[in-house]
Design a protein around this motif. Sequence first.
Motif, PDB file in Angstrom:
ATOM      1  N   UNK A  12      44.869   2.869 -41.032  1.00  0.00           N
ATOM      2  CA  UNK A  12      45.725   3.894 -40.421  1.00  0.00           C
ATOM      3  C   UNK A  12      45.994   5.012 -41.424  1.00  0.00           C
ATOM      4  N   UNK A  13      46.315   4.639 -42.657  1.00  0.00           N
ATOM      5  CA  UNK A  13      46.570   5.643 -43.698  1.00  0.00           C
ATOM      6  C   UNK A  13      45.338   6.507 -43.937  1.00  0.00           C
ATOM      7  N   UNK A  14      44.162   5.875 -43.977  1.00  0.00           N
ATOM      8  CA  UNK A  14      42.925   6.630 -44.174  1.00  0.00           C
ATOM      9  C   UNK A  14      42.646   7.570 -43.006  1.00  0.00           C
ATOM     10  N   UNK A  15      42.896   7.116 -41.792  1.00  0.00           N
ATOM     11  CA  UNK A  15      42.691   7.962 -40.617  1.00  0.00           C
ATOM     12  C   UNK A  15      43.628   9.176 -40.648  1.00  0.00           C
ATOM     13  N   UNK A  16      44.847   8.961 -41.093  1.00  0.00           N
ATOM     14  CA  UNK A  16      45.801  10.069 -41.194  1.00  0.00           C
ATOM     15  C   UNK A  16      45.323  11.076 -42.236  1.00  0.00           C
ATOM     16  N   UNK A  18      42.265  11.549 -43.275  1.00  0.00           N
ATOM     17  CA  UNK A  18      41.068  12.184 -42.750  1.00  0.00           C
ATOM     18  C   UNK A  18      41.428  13.286 -41.758  1.00  0.00           C
ATOM     19  N   UNK A  19      42.409  13.024 -40.934  1.00  0.00           N
ATOM     20  CA  UNK A  19      42.846  14.021 -39.958  1.00  0.00           C
ATOM     21  C   UNK A  19      43.360  15.279 -40.657  1.00  0.00           C
ATOM     22  N   UNK A  20      44.177  15.100 -41.700  1.00  0.00           N
ATOM     23  CA  UNK A  20      44.678  16.245 -42.467  1.00  0.00           C
ATOM     24  C   UNK A  20      43.530  16.980 -43.161  1.00  0.00           C
ATOM     25  N   UNK A  21      42.582  16.224 -43.694  1.00  0.00           N
ATOM     26  CA  UNK A  21      41.447  16.839 -44.386  1.00  0.00           C
ATOM     27  C   UNK A  21      40.603  17.660 -43.408  1.00  0.00           C
ATOM     28  N   UNK A  22      40.357  17.130 -42.223  1.00  0.00           N
ATOM     29  CA  UNK A  22      39.592  17.867 -41.216  1.00  0.00           C
ATOM     30  C   UNK A  22      40.307  19.153 -40.820  1.00  0.00           C
ATOM     31  N   UNK A  26      38.886  22.963 -41.360  1.00  0.00           N
ATOM     32  CA  UNK A  26      38.790  23.915 -40.240  1.00  0.00           C
ATOM     33  C   UNK A  26      39.492  25.225 -40.574  1.00  0.00           C
ATOM     34  N   UNK A  27      40.688  25.134 -41.150  1.00  0.00           N
ATOM     35  CA  UNK A  27      41.422  26.351 -41.502  1.00  0.00           C
ATOM     36  C   UNK A  27      40.712  27.132 -42.604  1.00  0.00           C
TER      37      UNK A  27
END
Length: 72
Positions: A12-16, A18-22, A26-27
């Motif tokens: 879960x921590x890794x998915x979070x 990864x989401x921030x990194x993506x 994008x920005x």
Amino acid sequence: MTMDERIEQRLIDLEIKLSYAEDTIDRLNEVVVRQQLQLQTLAREVARLRERVDDGSGAVLRSLREELPPHY
């Protein structure tokens, strides 16, 4: 906390993360695209100004002293 719970929490921590990194990627990509468009616009403007100078149709370059108001 059992081993399975720890593994699940780590996932879960890794998915979070990864989401921030993506989102960050994008920005940053949007910024790069905007900057590329600005660079292209500036390059066209510089080329246009060079043509004007080469043609002699550009403004005559004068010294700053000639630009002073008359009362100086």
